[in-house]
Enzyme design. Structure first.
Site, mmCIF file in Angstrom:
data_model
loop_
_atom_site.group_PDB
_atom_site.id
_atom_site.type_symbol
_atom_site.label_atom_id
_atom_site.label_comp_id
_atom_site.label_asym_id
_atom_site.label_seq_id
_atom_site.Cartn_x
_atom_site.Cartn_y
_atom_site.Cartn_z
ATOM 1 N N HIS A 110 7.512 114.635 41.869
ATOM 2 C CA HIS A 110 6.876 115.063 40.728
ATOM 3 C C HIS A 110 5.473 115.437 41.215
ATOM 4 C CE1 HIS A 110 5.473 115.468 36.487
ATOM 5 N NE2 HIS A 110 6.672 115.541 36.241
ATOM 6 N N ASP A 150 15.135 114.103 35.332
ATOM 7 C CA ASP A 150 16.164 114.979 35.810
ATOM 8 C C ASP A 150 17.129 114.041 36.471
ATOM 9 O OD1 ASP A 150 15.295 117.265 34.388
ATOM 10 O OD2 ASP A 150 14.315 118.086 35.976
HETATM 11 C C1 SDX Z 1 10.442 118.386 35.806
HETATM 12 O O1 SDX Z 1 5.738 118.874 35.759
HETATM 13 C C2 SDX Z 1 6.236 118.270 34.654
HETATM 14 O O2 SDX Z 1 6.012 117.634 34.070
HETATM 15 C C3 SDX Z 1 7.771 118.645 34.994
HETATM 16 C C4 SDX Z 1 8.929 117.817 34.158
HETATM 17 C C5 SDX Z 1 8.653 118.000 32.322
HETATM 18 O O3 SDX Z 1 9.118 116.913 31.775
HETATM 19 O O4 SDX Z 1 8.434 119.061 31.975
HETATM 20 O O5 SDX Z 1 8.508 116.571 34.375
HETATM 21 C C6 SDX Z 1 10.232 118.124 34.103
HETATM 22 O O6 SDX Z 1 10.545 119.437 36.183
HETATM 23 C C7 SDX Z 1 10.900 117.529 36.709
HETATM 24 C C8 SDX Z 1 10.970 117.853 38.237
HETATM 25 C C9 SDX Z 1 12.421 118.565 38.487
HETATM 26 N N1 SDX Z 1 12.389 119.153 39.763
HETATM 27 C C10 SDX Z 1 13.036 118.433 40.535
HETATM 28 O O7 SDX Z 1 13.687 117.515 40.688
HETATM 29 C C11 SDX Z 1 13.236 119.336 42.067
HETATM 30 C C12 SDX Z 1 12.924 118.611 43.383
HETATM 31 N N2 SDX Z 1 11.463 118.153 43.367
HETATM 32 C C13 SDX Z 1 10.581 118.958 43.992
HETATM 33 O O8 SDX Z 1 10.871 120.046 44.257
HETATM 34 C C14 SDX Z 1 9.134 118.775 43.752
HETATM 35 O O9 SDX Z 1 8.977 117.264 43.654
HETATM 36 C C15 SDX Z 1 8.294 119.287 42.309
HETATM 37 C C16 SDX Z 1 8.909 120.644 42.106
HETATM 38 C C17 SDX Z 1 8.962 118.298 41.139
HETATM 39 C C18 SDX Z 1 7.005 118.890 42.507
HETATM 40 O O10 SDX Z 1 6.404 119.846 43.513
HETATM 41 P P1 SDX Z 1 4.932 119.627 43.979
HETATM 42 O O11 SDX Z 1 4.051 118.982 43.284
HETATM 43 O O12 SDX Z 1 4.500 121.176 44.420
HETATM 44 O O13 SDX Z 1 5.205 119.178 45.476
HETATM 45 P P2 SDX Z 1 5.610 119.903 46.966
HETATM 46 O O14 SDX Z 1 6.800 120.619 46.631
HETATM 47 O O15 SDX Z 1 4.264 120.363 47.348
HETATM 48 O O16 SDX Z 1 6.046 118.541 47.739
HETATM 49 C C19 SDX Z 1 4.817 117.722 48.275
HETATM 50 C C20 SDX Z 1 5.447 116.937 49.399
HETATM 51 C C21 SDX Z 1 6.207 117.924 50.482
HETATM 52 O O17 SDX Z 1 6.354 117.143 51.709
HETATM 53 P P3 SDX Z 1 5.167 117.611 52.943
HETATM 54 O O18 SDX Z 1 5.272 119.006 53.207
HETATM 55 O O19 SDX Z 1 3.800 117.427 52.370
HETATM 56 O O20 SDX Z 1 5.444 116.791 53.964
HETATM 57 O O21 SDX Z 1 6.511 115.973 49.005
HETATM 58 C C22 SDX Z 1 7.684 116.686 49.677
HETATM 59 C C23 SDX Z 1 7.771 117.941 49.950
HETATM 60 O O22 SDX Z 1 8.438 118.411 51.096
HETATM 61 N N3 SDX Z 1 8.755 116.495 48.398
HETATM 62 C C24 SDX Z 1 10.053 116.323 48.543
HETATM 63 C C25 SDX Z 1 10.702 116.189 47.112
HETATM 64 N N4 SDX Z 1 9.571 116.655 46.410
HETATM 65 C C26 SDX Z 1 8.470 116.696 47.106
HETATM 66 N N5 SDX Z 1 10.854 116.068 49.493
HETATM 67 C C27 SDX Z 1 12.202 115.817 49.378
HETATM 68 N N6 SDX Z 1 12.718 115.993 48.035
HETATM 69 C C28 SDX Z 1 12.146 116.133 47.013
HETATM 70 N N7 SDX Z 1 12.567 116.158 45.891
#
Ligand code: SDX
Length: 387
Positions: free
Chosen positions: A262, A316
């Site tokens: 998140h 989620d």
């Molecule tokens: C919702 O914003 C809100 O409030 C949203 C929400 C709401 O109520 O409105 O809470 C609802 O949208 C929940 C999120 C649902 N999405 C997912 O579950 C999809 C999987 N998660 C992600 O793709 C990600 O965590 C996000 C999109 C939720 C957040 O993205 P960010 O903040 O842009 O983080 P990032 O993608 O830049 O990741 C940062 C690091 C990375 O590693 P490094 O490159 O720094 O080594 O964390 C890792 C990412 O690879 N990472 C994950 C991960 N999420 C982040 N690695 C593996 N699995 C994951 N799910």
């Protein structure tokens, strides 16, 4: 003025508004609606009470809540022309696309825009909260070749939605749990779909367009669409033994694990904790299933491998397990998120209108200047975006 400014991808940590609607502390795992902790609201309130709180900035009295519920009940039906339009949608289309189109279509029927008229604002609030669930259920029935099930006036908001999906009155525990799910999804500060709603609202367009843009934004798998993807992932994993190699492969190949991570929470999302306990309540009644066992193992392994990076279960992750146990098809999980989030979008719409200034950010231009115009006969074919 100088054109030099720092570009922050994803606008991380950039405030886009001042708001008193909700509050998140991502280090402590706190979520409050208008200052009230989410756990309190989930345990003691109802979804419509929360919607009232979010939109009108106060907990309703008994009379106010009853009047609000009655208004919503009265407006639940949709016009037969909207129904007929939806009948023409391809049955293989995703329900989020159907919802986005139908939400926008409402604007055709209620087109007298009067954003400075409180009566117009409250009518739009009631219509959208009342009709969105009916449209989701109607599309679901019609894609299966059935007529839509008419709203049942003897049922509350959550129970009526489940009834329109199945044509059976849900048992009270199912209706109560579903209502709590709606409360948990109603609002969440400056998430992508709310930001989208606010950008659209800032042009002073109508609230139906505001909600339609937000629905389109919520649909993506990085946002609300993740709940449907979680179920696909659990299905693909298939057994508890497969969990560790599956997650290890994701981590090794930097694949996103759906339902985890998140932008704001660096601990377990408090909504995921409550949803997990709702799932437990349902399983107590009906017995645990394989998906739940796989989910528990996924959470354990992800925490072990990615917990130090602040990656934990988000809202989620457990919602789909609850909806699946309630017999809801997985492609309706994100539309259900939208049904609830309409409350938050409308609260932000109202807040935005009070202090409106059109959103018009800037960009850091990285292209060329004074480029020559090459006559068409002198141009050389090069690859553009893989074509
Ligand atoms: C919702 O914003 C809100 O409030 C949203 C929400 C709401 O109520 O409105 O809470 C609802 O949208 C929940 C999120 C649902 N999405 C997912 O579950 C999809 C999987 N998660 C992600 O793709 C990600 O965590 C996000 C999109 C939720 C957040 O993205 P960010 O903040 O842009 O983080 P990032 O993608 O830049 O990741 C940062 C690091 C990375 O590693 P490094 O490159 O720094 O080594 O964390 C890792 C990412 O690879 N990472 C994950 C991960 N999420 C982040 N690695 C593996 N699995 C994951 N799910």
């Amino acid at each position: 003025m100088s054109n030099v400014c720092e570009y922050i991808p994803g606008l991380e940590n950039i405030p886009a508004a001042k708001s008193s609607i909700s509050y998140v502390d991502g280090q402590e795992g706190i979520l409050e609606y208008r200052g009230i902790p989410i756990k309190e609201l989930a345990e003691k309130g109802s979804f419509l009470e929360c919607a009232y709180l979010l939109i009108w900035d106060k907990l309703p009295t008994k009379d106010e809540l009853e009047a609000f519920e009655t208004e919503i009940l009265y407006h639940r039906r949709i016009k037969y022309r909207i129904r007929d339009m939806m009948k023409c949608f391809p049955e293989t289309g995703h329900p989020m696309d159907a919802l986005q189109t139908s939400a926008a279509a409402l604007g055709l029927f209620y087109s007298r825009r009067a954003l400075d008229n409180p009566e117009y604002i409250s009518q739009a609030v009631v219509r959208l909260l009342a009709k969105i669930p009916t449209m989701v259920a109607a599309f679901h029935q019609m894609r299966r070749g059935n007529d839509p099930v008419q709203p049942n006036d003897s049922l509350g908001y959550a129970a009526n939605f489940l009834y329109m999906l199945t044509e059976r009155k849900p048992d009270p525990l199912a209706a109560k749990i579903f209502d709590v799910c709606l409360t948990l999804h109603a609002e969440h500060t400056m998430n992508a779909s709310t930001f989208s709603a606010m950008v659209t609202a800032s042009t002073l367009t109508d609230p139906y367009a505001v909600v339609a843009s937000a629905v389109g934004t919520l649909a993506g798998p990085l946002h609300g669409g993740a709940n449907e993807e979680v179920l696909k992932m659990l299905e693909e994993i298939g057994s508890v033994e497969n969990v560790r190699p599956y997650i290890e492969n994701c981590v090794a190949n930097k694949l996103k694990i759906m339902g985890f991570g998140h932008r704001v929470y660096k601990v377990k999302d408090p909504r995921a904790t409550i949803l997990q306990s709702l799932a437990e309540q349902l399983f107590e009644q009906t017995g645990r299933d394989d998906y739940y066992q796989i989910a528990l193992e996924v959470e354990k392994v992800v925490e072990e491998l990615l917990g130090q990076k602040g990656i934990y279960a988000n809202v989620d992750f457990y919602s789909g397990l609850v909806y699946r146990k309630l017999g809801i098809p997985s492609d309706l999980f994100t539309p259900i998120f939208a049904i609830a989030r309409v409350a938050g979008w409308l609260a932000h719409w109202k807040e935005q209108l009070a202090v409106n200034r059109i959103f018009r950010p800037t960009q850091v231009y990285v292209g060329s200047h004074n480029s020559p115009y090459i006559p068409i006969e002198n141009r050389v074919q090069t690859e553009v975006n893989g074509h």
